[in-house]
Design an enzyme around this catalytic site. Structure first.
Site, PDB file in Angstrom:
ATOM      1  N   ASP A 243       0.218  -9.570   9.175  1.00  0.00           N
ATOM      2  CA  ASP A 243       0.363  -8.153   9.527  1.00  0.00           C
ATOM      3  C   ASP A 243       0.867  -7.945  10.945  1.00  0.00           C
ATOM      4  O   ASP A 243       1.450  -6.915  11.259  1.00  0.00           O
ATOM      5  CB  ASP A 243      -0.969  -7.423   9.336  1.00  0.00           C
ATOM      6  N   ASN A 253      -3.961 -11.514   9.724  1.00  0.00           N
ATOM      7  CA  ASN A 253      -3.675 -11.351   8.295  1.00  0.00           C
ATOM      8  C   ASN A 253      -4.988 -10.991   7.599  1.00  0.00           C
ATOM      9  O   ASN A 253      -6.052 -10.920   8.227  1.00  0.00           O
ATOM     10  CB  ASN A 253      -3.059 -12.630   7.716  1.00  0.00           C
TER      11      ASN A 253
HETATM   12  O1  MRU Z   1      -4.732  -4.629   3.344  1.00  0.00           O
HETATM   13  P1  MRU Z   1      -3.428  -5.103   2.791  1.00  0.00           P
HETATM   14  O2  MRU Z   1      -3.466  -5.351   1.330  1.00  0.00           O
HETATM   15  O3  MRU Z   1      -2.278  -4.213   3.201  1.00  0.00           O
HETATM   16  O4  MRU Z   1      -3.205  -6.499   3.510  1.00  0.00           O
HETATM   17  C1  MRU Z   1      -2.018  -7.189   3.290  1.00  0.00           C
HETATM   18  C2  MRU Z   1      -1.977  -8.524   3.907  1.00  0.00           C
HETATM   19  O5  MRU Z   1      -2.871  -8.941   4.599  1.00  0.00           O
HETATM   20  C3  MRU Z   1      -0.712  -9.301   3.717  1.00  0.00           C
HETATM   21  O6  MRU Z   1      -0.962 -10.672   3.715  1.00  0.00           O
HETATM   22  C4  MRU Z   1       0.267  -8.978   4.858  1.00  0.00           C
HETATM   23  O7  MRU Z   1       0.436  -7.604   4.999  1.00  0.00           O
HETATM   24  C5  MRU Z   1       1.572  -9.616   4.659  1.00  0.00           C
HETATM   25  S1  MRU Z   1       2.498  -8.857   3.408  1.00  0.00           S
HETATM   26  C6  MRU Z   1       4.000  -9.615   3.280  1.00  0.00           C
END
Ligand code: MRU
Length: 359
Positions: A243, A253
């Site tokens: 993220d 992440n």
């Molecule tokens: O809370 P989320 O589902 O949005 O979290 C997503 C993640 O942690 C993903 O691994 C990250 O955003 C990478 S997406 C290519």
């Protein structure tokens, strides 16, 4: 039979003036497309994880800001840009950790400011072009992440991934899953293990769904089984998304990623973070500077259960992300190449390549 992979995760419907997303809270049971036109609907869709994953959130917000611009009434360009900024701030407040959200909104605002357009009408047109460019680039970037990630693996590898950094987290292909899709198309015969990813089950509901839909050999495990599959020698490499990568290579992440990285180090398994340059934030010095979203405790106690599975009134702590320190990361795969430690140097080189490619 139509598959989840036949749909773009995020798109602009120009005739309906709507952001189109797959409602990911209903997957895998139901594939439902939502047409969102109002700002509060788009904000809620991001907050409630109907659209989720760092790149997908960025693209959705860019389209959302273009739709906001269509509604803005202003006499002149300055008044228009001021209201546009207010709309960007609102969308940006939906979630704090994924830098793609603020990155995409800032890019849209820059496009508006630098367009040189005199009238609000012309600025709107610049914004339409920019959100479509962000959408298209996301597809191209994920393809290149796939090519670069594939250089790190061999046919027959067992791969482990956490959360969903797949097609459902981008427009197409995904980030951590891009090498999996590409390798699959080239006959690599990967075996992919997906952590279920408590508490919101992105691994179970989304990753195992999309990878198995593509015909990839996919095995779902509970988060607490990762050590066992590693110990059994079933995992040759870990690929996760991200993220926000800080300038020193620390990577935020989905919660639980840090534990997987520590296990990978213990078992001598390479741990790769796959991150488009839009996820790398050179303005955030270290992982300690990354704001970690905290979500409602109901996600731990009630959500996805038929009935509540924790005592009424129990205290909860529900951080949505954790930070994996850079010394646990074997490499960061970007669309401009594979960065290795020292990351403060190699990530700067990645951005130098990006700048050179722009010229
Ligand atoms: O809370 P989320 O589902 O949005 O979290 C997503 C993640 O942690 C993903 O691994 C990250 O955003 C990478 S997406 C290519």
């Amino acid at each position: 039979m139509p598959s989840i992979l036949d749909h773009d995760t995020v798109a602009l419907d120009e005739s309906a003036h709507a952001l189109v997303i797959i409602d990911q809270t209903l997957l895998p049971g139901e594939i439902k497309l939502l047409h969102l036109t109002k700002q509060n609907e788009i904000w809620e869709a991001i907050k409630a994880l109907r659209v989720r994953g760092a790149p997908a959130i960025g693209v959705a917000a860019a389209i959302g800001l273009y739709l906001a611009a269509r509604e803005i009434e202003a006499d002149d360009r300055a008044g228009f840009l001021k209201k546009l900024h207010g709309a960007a701030d609102y969308l940006n407040s939906a979630r704090p950790t994924a830098v793609n959200l603020s990155w995409a909104l800032a890019r849209m605002e820059r496009a508006a400011a630098q367009s040189g357009a005199e009238t609000p009408e012309k600025v709107r047109e610049a914004l339409r072009r920019e959100c479509l460019a962000i959408w298209e680039e996301d597809i191209d970037v994920c393809r290149r992440l796939g090519e670069n990630g594939l250089t790190l693996v061999k046919p027959g590898f067992g791969l482990l991934t956490h959360c969903n950094a797949g097609q459902l987290a981008t427009v197409r292909y995904g980030t951590a899953t891009a090498p999996m899709y590409l390798g699959h198309a080239r006959g690599y015969g990967f075996r992919v293990y997906c952590d279920e990813t408590r508490p919101l089950l992105q691994g179970a509901r989304l990753t195992s769904f999309e990878l198995s839909s593509a015909g990839i050999d996919t095995t779902l495990i509970c988060d607490n089984m990762a050590a066992s599959v590693m110990k059994k020698g079933l995992i040759d490499a870990v690929f996760v998304g991200c993220d926000r990568v800080a300038a020193n290579g620390d990577a935020a992440n989905k919660i639980g990623t840090l534990g997987v990285a520590i296990l990978a180090k213990h078992f001598g398994i390479p741990f790769y973070v796959v991150a488009p340059s839009s996820t790398i934030d050179m303005n955030t010095p270290t992982g300690a500077d990354i704001v970690i979203e905290e979500r409602d405790g109901g996600e731990i106690c009630e959500m996805w259960y038929e009935r509540r599975m924790a005592p009424e009134g129990i205290k909860t702590w529900n951080p949505a992300f954790d930070v994996t320190e850079h010394d646990l990361v074997s490499a960061i795969v970007t669309e401009y190449g594979v960065a290795r430690a020292p990351y403060d140097v190699s990530l700067r080189e990645i951005f130098a390549k990006k700048e050179a490619a722009r010229k």
